[in-house]
Design a protein around this motif. Structure first.
Motif, short mmCIF file in Angstrom:
data_model
loop_
_atom_site.label_atom_id
_atom_site.label_comp_id
_atom_site.label_asym_id
_atom_site.label_seq_id
_atom_site.Cartn_x
_atom_site.Cartn_y
_atom_site.Cartn_z
N UNK B 54 0.84 -1.21 0.00
CA UNK B 54 0.00 0.00 0.00
C UNK B 54 0.88 1.25 0.00
N UNK B 55 1.94 1.22 0.81
CA UNK B 55 2.83 2.38 0.89
C UNK B 55 3.53 2.63 -0.44
N UNK B 56 3.94 1.56 -1.11
CA UNK B 56 4.59 1.72 -2.42
C UNK B 56 3.60 2.34 -3.42
N UNK B 57 2.36 1.91 -3.32
CA UNK B 57 1.32 2.41 -4.23
C UNK B 57 1.08 3.90 -4.00
N UNK B 58 1.04 4.29 -2.74
CA UNK B 58 0.83 5.71 -2.39
C UNK B 58 1.95 6.56 -2.97
N UNK B 59 3.19 6.07 -2.87
CA UNK B 59 4.34 6.82 -3.41
C UNK B 59 4.19 6.97 -4.91
N UNK B 60 3.82 5.88 -5.60
CA UNK B 60 3.68 5.94 -7.06
C UNK B 60 2.55 6.89 -7.45
N UNK B 61 1.43 6.81 -6.72
CA UNK B 61 0.29 7.66 -7.03
C UNK B 61 0.63 9.13 -6.85
N UNK B 62 1.43 9.42 -5.88
CA UNK B 62 1.78 10.81 -5.62
C UNK B 62 2.55 11.39 -6.80
N UNK B 64 2.52 10.26 -9.87
CA UNK B 64 1.58 10.27 -10.99
C UNK B 64 0.65 11.46 -10.91
N UNK B 65 0.18 11.74 -9.67
CA UNK B 65 -0.73 12.87 -9.50
C UNK B 65 -0.09 14.18 -9.91
N UNK B 66 1.17 14.35 -9.51
CA UNK B 66 1.88 15.60 -9.84
C UNK B 66 1.98 15.74 -11.36
N UNK B 67 2.38 14.68 -12.02
CA UNK B 67 2.52 14.73 -13.48
C UNK B 67 1.17 15.02 -14.15
N UNK B 68 0.14 14.37 -13.62
CA UNK B 68 -1.18 14.54 -14.22
C UNK B 68 -1.69 15.98 -14.06
#
Lengths: 190, 130
Positions: B54-62, B64-68
Motif C-alpha cells: 500500500x505504501x509503495x502504491x501511495x508513493x507511485x500515485x503521488x 503520478x498525481x503531480x505529473x497529471x
C-alpha cells in the motif's frame, strides 16, 4: 566495508514501502522486542505474539514516528503497551491473573531437560523482579545493549538503568544460588 | 570453600555479566531452535506485505498525481496557443503576397474600395483643432 544504514535511513525507506528496509529494522530489533515482551508477559508464546504484532503496529503508524533516530525507543514503547494489553486480555479470558513465568500454552522446544529446568528457574527468579528490572537485565545481559542504549530506549536516566541492573543481577544470583547444581545447568545452557 | 555467585567478578568488556548472561541465554528461543529468528522475521514480513505494498502504491500515485496535474494545466494552454498561432499565420499570410510599391506609387494608387482624396476628406488637420 560500508556502514550499516541508520535507523533514520531505514525508517525513511520503510515509509515508502521498501521491503528490504523494513526487514532490516525487524532484524535489528526483533530480539530486543522479544526480550521486552517477555519481561512483561513472562511467557514465550505471549512474548512472541506481542513482539510480532508490535512490528506490524509500528509499520502501520510509521508516519507518527516523529524522531526516526529514536525508532528503537518508540518501538519498545509499542512492545510494552502491546504486551500489557495482551496480558490484560489473557487475564480477562482466563478470569485469573497469570503469574509471570506461567508455563506457555505451547512450550518452546527444549534441547535437554536440564535446559528446561534452568529456563523454569529463570522464569521464576525473573518473576520476583519488578518489570523494569526484568527489562533492563534482559536487554543488557541477554541482548547486549549498553546502558546508554537502554536509557534512551526505555526513557530512563543512565544512573537508574545501572541501579536497576545491579539489583536485578543481585536478585537473580540470590535466586539461582538457592538451586543446587546451577553452574552445571548454566554450562548446559552455554 | 563454597564459591558464592555474588563474589564472581565476571564482567565482559561490554559490561555484561558472564554468569547471568549464560543463564539468561536459556530464555533465548533460538537456544533450542537455530532458525527461530529467521522464522520470526519471515512471519512479520509476510504479515507486513500488504501494508508495504500500500505504501509503495501511495508513493507511485503521488508522483503520478503531480505529473497529471501538470499535464492537465499545460495541455489545454499549449493547444490554445497553437490554435491562436495558426490563426495569426493564416491572417497575416496575404500581406506577405503583396508586391512591394514605392511611396509615389502608393500616393497615386487607389486603395481598396476608396481613393486617397476620399480618405483625406476625413482627416482633421492640427490647425483646425487649435
Amino acid at each position: 566495508m560500508s556502514e550499516p544504514p541508520s535507523d533514520v535511513e531505514l525508517v525513511r525507506r520503510a515509509r515508502k514501502g521498501e521491503e528490504v528496509a523494513f526487514g532490516l529494522l525487524v532484524e535489528r530489533y526483533q530480539r530486543s522486542a522479544y526480550a521486552v515482551a517477555l519481561s512483561v508477559t513472562g511467557r514465550h508464546e505471549d512474548a512472541e505474539d506481542a513482539a510480532q504484532e508490535s512490528f506490524l503496529v509500528a509499520l502501520d503508524r510509521l508516519d507518527e514516528c516523529r524522531s526516526p533516530e529514536r525508532f528503537g525507543g518508540w518501538l519498545m514503547t509499542i512492545v510494552r503497551n502491546r504486551s500489557k494489553n495482551l496480558v490484560r486480555r489473557e487475564s480477562l479470558r482466563e478470569m485469573d491473573e497469570l503469574p509471570f513465568g506461567a508455563p506457555s500454552r505451547i512450550p518452546a522446544p527444549d534441547r535437554t531437560a536440564e535446559a528446561a529446568e534452568l529456563r523454569g528457574m529463570l522464569r521464576e527468579a525473573l518473576s520476583e523482579l519488578p518489570e523494569v528490572q526484568r527489562q533492563v537485565v534482559l536487554l543488557h545481559d541477554l541482548e547486549g545493549w549498553k546502558h546508554r542504549e537502554i536509557a534512551e530506549r526505555l526513557d530512563l536516566p543512565c544512573g537508574t538503568v545501572r541501579s536497576h541492573l545491579h539489583f536485578a543481577r543481585k536478585s537473580l544470583r540470590a535466586a539461582l544460588r538457592k538451586v543446587p547444581g546451577i553452574p552445571e545447568l548454566m554450562r548446559v545452557a552455554q | 570453600m563454597i564459591r558464592r555467585m555474588d563474589d564472581l567478578d565476571v564482567m565482559t568488556e561490554s559490561g555484561r555479566d558472564h554468569e547471568i548472561a549464560a543463564a539468561l541465554a536459556a530464555l533465548d528461543p533460538a537456544s533450542g531452535d537455530p532458525h527461530y529468528w529467521l522464522r520470526f522475521r519471515s512471519w512479520v514480513m509476510s504479515s507486513a506485505a500488504r501494508e508495504l505494498s500500500r505504501r509503495r502504491l501511495v508513493v507511485r500515485l503521488t508522483i503520478g498525481d503531480v505529473l497529471e496535474s501538470w499535464a492537465r494545466a499545460l495541455v489545454p494552454i499549449a493547444a490554445l496557443f497553437a490554435a491562436l498561432a495558426g490563426l495569426l499565420l493564416l491572417r497575416d499570410d496575404p500581406v506577405g503576397d503583396l508586391p512591394p510599391i514605392g511611396v509615389e506609387e502608393l500616393l497615386v494608387s487607389e486603395l481598396e474600395g476608396s481613393t486617397i482624396p476620399a480618405r483625406i476628406a476625413n482627416v482633421t488637420f492640427a490647425a483646425e483643432v487649435f
